[in-house]
Design a protein around this motif. Structure first.
Motif, PDB file in Angstrom:
ATOM      1  N   LEU A  75       0.829  -1.202   0.000  1.00 55.28           N
ATOM      2  CA  LEU A  75       0.000   0.000   0.000  1.00 55.28           C
ATOM      3  C   LEU A  75       0.864   1.252   0.000  1.00 55.28           C
ATOM      4  N   ALA A  76       1.930   1.236   0.793  1.00 55.66           N
ATOM      5  CA  ALA A  76       2.856   2.377   0.818  1.00 55.66           C
ATOM      6  C   ALA A  76       3.458   2.610  -0.553  1.00 55.66           C
ATOM      7  N   GLY A  77       3.795   1.519  -1.250  1.00 55.79           N
ATOM      8  CA  GLY A  77       4.360   1.642  -2.588  1.00 55.79           C
ATOM      9  C   GLY A  77       3.387   2.271  -3.567  1.00 55.79           C
ATOM     10  N   GLU A  78       2.111   1.882  -3.496  1.00 59.55           N
ATOM     11  CA  GLU A  78       1.097   2.483  -4.376  1.00 59.55           C
ATOM     12  C   GLU A  78       0.988   3.983  -4.130  1.00 59.55           C
ATOM     13  N   ILE A  79       0.941   4.379  -2.871  1.00 59.64           N
ATOM     14  CA  ILE A  79       0.813   5.800  -2.549  1.00 59.64           C
ATOM     15  C   ILE A  79       2.029   6.569  -3.047  1.00 59.64           C
TER      16      ILE A  79
END
Length: 398
Positions: free
Chosen positions: A281-285
């Motif tokens: 999720l951090a990577g997507e953001i």
């Protein structure tokens, strides 16, 4: 004295306008509740199975003695990832008649398939497979709302997209597809939305229909259809929208201050904390915030797709799916739009945009064209979507 009188007149006009809007809203809610048999409470309608319907009065105009009204219906439910917002244009000899017409249009276009989904009446199975995941949806779609159309049987507009629809459905519990076609003489509108977001690749499927089967030489005609999709299983997504939005807003605040690599690394580490350790999720953001900034500010045209890069080197492959199938994408877009609405400095926006792949590719294309003696503008460029890679072995698209 004249100045003070003018101000008082303005205040009187504002009060009168407010009263008219309140009266129209009351008429709409009462008329709608008479049809739906819900419960009127706190200026909204509460329906069975957890649905609520709110109303806002938009544009009020008069033309040739006819009242023209825009009414915005807002449907909410705990299983909706975002509210269903439907603006309805109606008219009548007075505000009451226009308000009641708005109710008829809303009931025929939006509420009919929603009501079918509540009672599970006549569902059509829509299987969805993407990125090694499978979902089963029930589609509810019946009514076509038409204005100005004469001597022509209703056309199921959704049938033009039968093979394309599964490509836009992901892990959410509810999706809604809105098809709107309008024509007057040579002017035409073809708009397709999923959960309120414009889809740029689907209007082409209606071009021939609008051109050859919508007759608008003498009057304005329009056709609109909703389809509601309900996933058979409960939503299994491990994170909530609020978590993503809060992390996105904090990340934007950090990104606009980054000046070097060390600060970027510190931002990325902080972001993992903000999303409670979910590195995917951090990577997507981290990846999509700069790309969405670029799309919204640089002016190039972009399609509906995303491309997930898996593997390394010669073994790397690009897997295409749609933005509507990645639920964080439109959360992040909402966060970016809210930020841009605050009129941030050009310097801060540029600092974020320059971290995007789109910016670098755009600059390369413009520079190459310039070297060849050609002038290329961002609006001349079209890309099918954003490519991205998440370096986590257990990464899953939600």
């Amino acid at each position: 004295m004249g100045i003070f009188k003018k101000k008082n007149n303005q205040k009187t006009e504002e009060v009168q306008t407010t009263d008219i809007r309140a009266d129209i809203k009351s008429t709409v809610l009462e008329s709608l509740n008479d049809k739906l048999k819900g419960t009127l409470y706190d200026d909204c309608i509460i329906m069975p199975k957890g649905f609520t319907i709110d109303v806002q009065v938009g544009r009020i105009e008069e033309s040739d003695g006819i009242k023209i009204l825009q009414t915005i219906f807002i449907v909410k439910h705990d299983d909706f990832d975002e509210p269903l917002i439907e603006p309805v244009d109606s008219q009548g000899k007075d505000e009451e008649e226009a308000a009641k017409m708005a109710v008829e249009i809303f009931c025929g276009g939006v509420w009919h398939p929603l009501d079918q989904s509540i009672s599970k009446k006549n569902p059509q199975h829509v299987p969805v497979d993407f990125l090694r995941q499978h979902y089963d949806f029930d589609m509810y779609c019946q009514s076509v709302v038409r204005i100005g159309v004469k001597d022509k049987p209703p056309t199921m507009l959704v049938n033009y997209l039968r093979t394309e629809i599964p490509k836009y459905l992901g892990s959410k519990k509810y999706y809604w597809l809105r098809i709107y076609l309008a024509k007057y003489k040579e002017k035409k509108i073809i708009e397709v939305r999923m959960n309120g977001s414009v889809l740029v690749e689907l209007p082409k499927y209606f071009e021939e229909y609008v051109e050859k089967e919508m007759f608008a030489e003498e009057t304005f005609v329009s056709e609109k259809q909703y389809a509601i999709f309900v996933q058979r299983e409960d939503d299994q997504c491990p994170f909530k929208k609020e978590l993503v939005m809060n992390a996105a807003k904090e990340t934007i605040s950090m990104m606009e201050k980054i000046n070097n690599h060390d600060e970027y690394v510190a931002m990325a580490d902080k972001l993992v904390e903000l999303v409670e350790g979910d590195k995917g999720l951090a990577g997507e953001i981290r990846v999509f915030i700069p790309e969405i900034f670029a799309k919204l500010t640089l002016g190039y045209r972009e399609g509906d797709s995303l491309f997930l890069l898996e593997g390394e080197g010669d073994e790397q492959q690009s897997i295409e799916f749609k933005k509507t199938q990645l639920r964080t994408y439109f959360y992040l877009q909402q966060a970016v739009l809210e930020y841009l609405s605050t009129n941030p400095s050009q310097e801060n926006v540029t600092r974020i945009v320059t971290n995007s792949v789109a910016f670098r590719e755009l600059k390369r294309a413009i520079d190459t064209a310039k070297e060849n003696g050609k002038e290329l503008k961002p609006s001349d460029l079209y890309v099918p979507g954003t490519s991205y890679k998440i370096g986590e072995s257990d990464y899953r698209v939600w």
